[in-house]
Write a protein that holds these residues in place. Structure first.
Motif, PDB file in Angstrom:
ATOM      1  N   LEU A   1      44.533  55.202  38.932  1.00 24.54           N
ATOM      2  CA  LEU A   1      44.912  54.411  40.103  1.00 24.54           C
ATOM      3  C   LEU A   1      43.774  53.478  40.527  1.00 24.54           C
ATOM      4  N   ASP A   2      42.544  53.981  40.481  1.00 30.18           N
ATOM      5  CA  ASP A   2      41.389  53.135  40.820  1.00 30.18           C
ATOM      6  C   ASP A   2      41.272  51.971  39.836  1.00 30.18           C
ATOM      7  N   GLU A   3      41.479  52.253  38.563  1.00 30.64           N
ATOM      8  CA  GLU A   3      41.390  51.192  37.550  1.00 30.64           C
ATOM      9  C   GLU A   3      42.473  50.144  37.772  1.00 30.64           C
ATOM     10  N   ALA A   4      43.683  50.581  38.093  1.00 29.13           N
ATOM     11  CA  ALA A   4      44.772  49.636  38.349  1.00 29.13           C
ATOM     12  C   ALA A   4      44.450  48.756  39.550  1.00 29.13           C
ATOM     13  N   ALA A   5      43.879  49.354  40.587  1.00 33.50           N
ATOM     14  CA  ALA A   5      43.516  48.581  41.778  1.00 33.50           C
ATOM     15  C   ALA A   5      42.465  47.524  41.438  1.00 33.50           C
ATOM     16  N   ARG A   6      41.475  47.892  40.618  1.00 33.29           N
ATOM     17  CA  ARG A   6      40.441  46.920  40.225  1.00 33.29           C
ATOM     18  C   ARG A   6      41.035  45.793  39.386  1.00 33.29           C
ATOM     19  N   ASP A   7      41.911  46.147  38.451  1.00 31.41           N
ATOM     20  CA  ASP A   7      42.506  45.133  37.577  1.00 31.41           C
ATOM     21  C   ASP A   7      43.351  44.138  38.368  1.00 31.41           C
ATOM     22  N   LEU A   8      44.140  44.646  39.313  1.00 33.99           N
ATOM     23  CA  LEU A   8      44.978  43.755  40.117  1.00 33.99           C
ATOM     24  C   LEU A   8      44.130  42.881  41.041  1.00 33.99           C
ATOM     25  N   ALA A   9      43.046  43.438  41.541  1.00 33.57           N
ATOM     26  CA  ALA A   9      42.159  42.643  42.397  1.00 33.57           C
ATOM     27  C   ALA A   9      41.519  41.510  41.590  1.00 33.57           C
ATOM     28  N   ALA A  10      41.175  41.787  40.344  1.00 30.43           N
ATOM     29  CA  ALA A  10      40.589  40.751  39.490  1.00 30.43           C
ATOM     30  C   ALA A  10      41.607  39.653  39.206  1.00 30.43           C
ATOM     31  N   LEU A  11      42.855  40.026  38.971  1.00 27.29           N
ATOM     32  CA  LEU A  11      43.887  39.023  38.721  1.00 27.29           C
ATOM     33  C   LEU A  11      44.181  38.204  39.973  1.00 27.29           C
TER      34      LEU A  11
END
Length: 630
Positions: A573-583
């Motif tokens: 979940l943390d990784e998904a949050a970081r990836d979406l924030a980068a996009l």
């Protein structure tokens, strides 16, 4: 590699401009009349062979225009940082000196051979301005290389200051067969120039270039890929027969490849990237499946345009024939059987399950697949989870928001799939009940009558056939797959919904944990009188309606990111949050839809060709550049 050696690489990343006209080789002179006494036959000159250390060749049709395109896409500060200047002539002067740079025609093609294991050594073949050819000996001190007649090493410019520092790259002239065919060959090492000159001038420069830029992988690079694939298969012995089969299929596929090119073509508002695979034959089962014989006027399956408009990743294919898929199907099912027998499954019962599965999988024909995730809901749920990671409800909601939905369509009657799925569920339960334990010595123990518990299993799953919603067509099959955690690090308890929906002679299948979202999209797909909310009604779909394609589809960066995220663990979940924030920080937030098209042709000699074309808009390119710059 010195900074000047980055010139061809920067030109490539620019995405080339419109092609410059290519001139055909000079026609041979008419043969002289035969004398009364026959003379010995003249052996035709053999074309120069590729250098032994060749990794790939980069070809650019119009360097100056390509550079201009790069300047529009890449910030000028980035060009200065990587190349030392925003002007191509200045970069060329830094590599070969102002005198040689002044005779190069940057409106005509550049060919670059990359040598060495990683392509670290480059030899550039540049076009010499036609009006400069008669004056080369007057302007430069030239020395013919003894082992390469006709290749003239540039010692220095005649009016050069003796104390002037020599430029980083050495150069030589190949005068060519005519004035407009002279080439300047430059590289960091004279030996590299000698190794690549004949191939670049006699072979590469004479081949037509129908794209604005092209990368051509060498035979050596392809062979190395085969060797690495084979070595990886030998090194990994823990994936069972299925893992070994994957390595074998990949190696066989690579062995079939005779040539691989990557093309770039610049348009008014977009760039088309093309991948061309030329196969010497279709010996590998994977090549047969991926390079089938297809009708040149075939239209995309109509079901593709019935997918919901919010589909993030979509794909369709005409599919290979059943005969073309037979070698792959037989190999896959044999590997699957071997692994499951090793895992302790009962052979006769397993054969019944696989025989039924084989009637549904890899049978040939058209296939449509689409998937999507509610990105706004996922971002909102992940933000709530980040605020309170200790709340089980927040974690469950964030995980559910990431699950998305998948739809698939086949041009087969639904009853075939409905009966097949029911039978597979029933026989699968029976197969699990009689699963045996496999002792360390590899011998299968006697049946215990109880399913074996795998220590690596983190959850248990049961199924139930339940009533389908009345909003879906009569006869729809609805299966609930109910999963419960067995370990602390397992996903929370959840239910996955599987639907098999009849639509005339077509069957739609859907799967998701979000039942309401899945049903809503299935309703759109199966209603022939409802175009609103489908891909067919979305703008800019004409490019995907072209006839003669084997396969096609669309995708976006945010769609791929969301579909790759599962959220099964707090770390995920943390990784998904970081990836979406980068996009979200990208210029277009990663939401630009990228269309792709695949064509396939089987040639009379048994060879085959597959072309993959991807179209990138300016906004999509800006997103990609920003993402790579992070």
């Amino acid at each position: 590699m010195k900074r000047a050696a980055l010139l061809p690489i920067a030109l490539l990343t620019a995405c080339a401009g419109p092609s410059a006209p290519q001139r055909a080789p000079v026609a041979p002179l008419p043969a002289a009349p035969r004398p009364a006494v026959a003379a010995p036959a003249v052996v035709a000159a053999q074309p120069a062979s590729a250098p032994a250390e060749l990794t790939f060749v980069l070809r650019i049709a119009h360097p100056k225009r390509t550079w201009a395109n790069a300047a529009q896409l890449v910030p000028s500060s980035a060009l200065v940082f990587t190349m030392g200047s925003t002007e191509p002539t200045s970069v060329l002067e830094g590599a070969v000196g102002p005198d040689l740079a002044g005779i190069v025609d940057l409106d005509r093609p550049i060919d670059v051979a990359f040598l060495g294991t990683t392509g670290a050594h480059a030899v550039a073949s540049l076009s010499v301005a036609e009006q400069e050819v008669p004056r080369l000996a007057d302007r430069f001190v030239l020395k013919e290389l003894e082992e390469h007649p006709g290749l003239l090493r540039v010692e220095r410019a005649r009016d050069a200051d003796p104390d002037e520092e020599a430029p980083p790259w050495a150069c030589a002239f190949d005068p060519g067969e005519r004035r407009d065919g002279a080439r300047l060959l430059c590289g960091e090492d004279v030996e590299d120039i000698e190794a690549a000159a004949a191939y670049l001038v006699q072979v590469v420069a004479r081949e037509p270039l129908d794209a604005d830029a092209r990368i051509e992988l060498s035979d050596r690079t392809l062979r190395q890929a085969v060797e690495e694939a084979s070595a990886a298969g030998d090194a990994d012995e823990d994936d069972g027969r299925a893992g070994a089969l994957g390595e074998e299929l990949a190696a066989g596929f690579l062995r079939d490849i005779e040539r691989l090119n990557v093309d770039l073509t610049w348009g008014r508002a977009d760039v088309e990237v093309g991948l061309t695979l030329r196969f010497a034959g279709r010996r590998s089962p994977l090549t047969l499946a991926l390079a089938p014989a297809t009708a040149q006027d075939a239209a995309p399956p109509p079901a593709f345009f019935r997918l919901p408009a919010d589909t993030a990743v979509a794909f369709h294919t005409q599919g290979a024939s059943r005969a073309e898929l037979t070698p792959l199907r037989e190999a896959v099912f044999k590997a699957l059987r071997d692994d499951m027998i090793d895992d302790g499954y009962d052979g006769p019962r397993l054969d019944q399950v696989l025989a039924r599965l084989e009637t549904l999988a890899l049978t040939g024909g058209p296939l449509v697949v689409g998937a999507g995730v509610n990105g706004a809901a996922a971002e909102k749920a992940l933000a709530a989870y980040q605020r309170d990671k200790g709340a089980p409800r927040a974690r469950k909601a964030a995980r559910l928001a990431l699950q998305g939905w998948v739809l698939a369509s086949v041009e087969e009657p639904a009853q075939t799939w409905i009966s097949g799925v029911k039978e597979l569920l029933q026989r699968g339960d029976e197969l699990d009940r009689f699963k045996r334990s496999a002792p360390k010595d590899g011998n299968t123990a006697q049946a215990s009558g109880k399913p074996k518990k795998d220590d690596e299993d983190k959850q248990s799953t049961t199924h139930a056939i339940v009533r389908a919603p009345a909003s879906l067509p009569a006869g729809t099959l609805h299966v609930e797959l109910r999963s419960k955690p067995l370990t602390k690090d397992a996903p929370p308890a959840h239910t996955t919904h599987l639907y098999v929906v009849p639509a005339g002679q077509r069957t739609w299948l859907g799967i998701s944990e979000d039942d309401a979202a899945l049903v809503a999209r299935l309703r759109v797909a199966v209603d022939p009188g409802r175009d609103e909310g489908t891909l067919g009604a979305a703008p800019d779909m004409e490019v995907l309606r072209r006839r003669g394609t084997l396969a096609g589809g669309l995708f976006s960066l945010v769609g791929l990111t969301l579909l790759a995220a599962n959220g099964d663990t707090p770390e995920a979940l943390d990784e998904a949050a970081r990836d979406l924030a980068a996009l979200a920080a990208l210029p277009a937030r990663g939401g630009v839809a990228v269309p792709l098209a695949v064509t396939s042709e089987v040639l009379g000699s048994g060879a085959a060709r597959v072309d993959v074309r991807v179209r990138l808009t300016h906004a999509g390119i800006q997103d990609a550049i920003a993402l790579l710059a992070r």
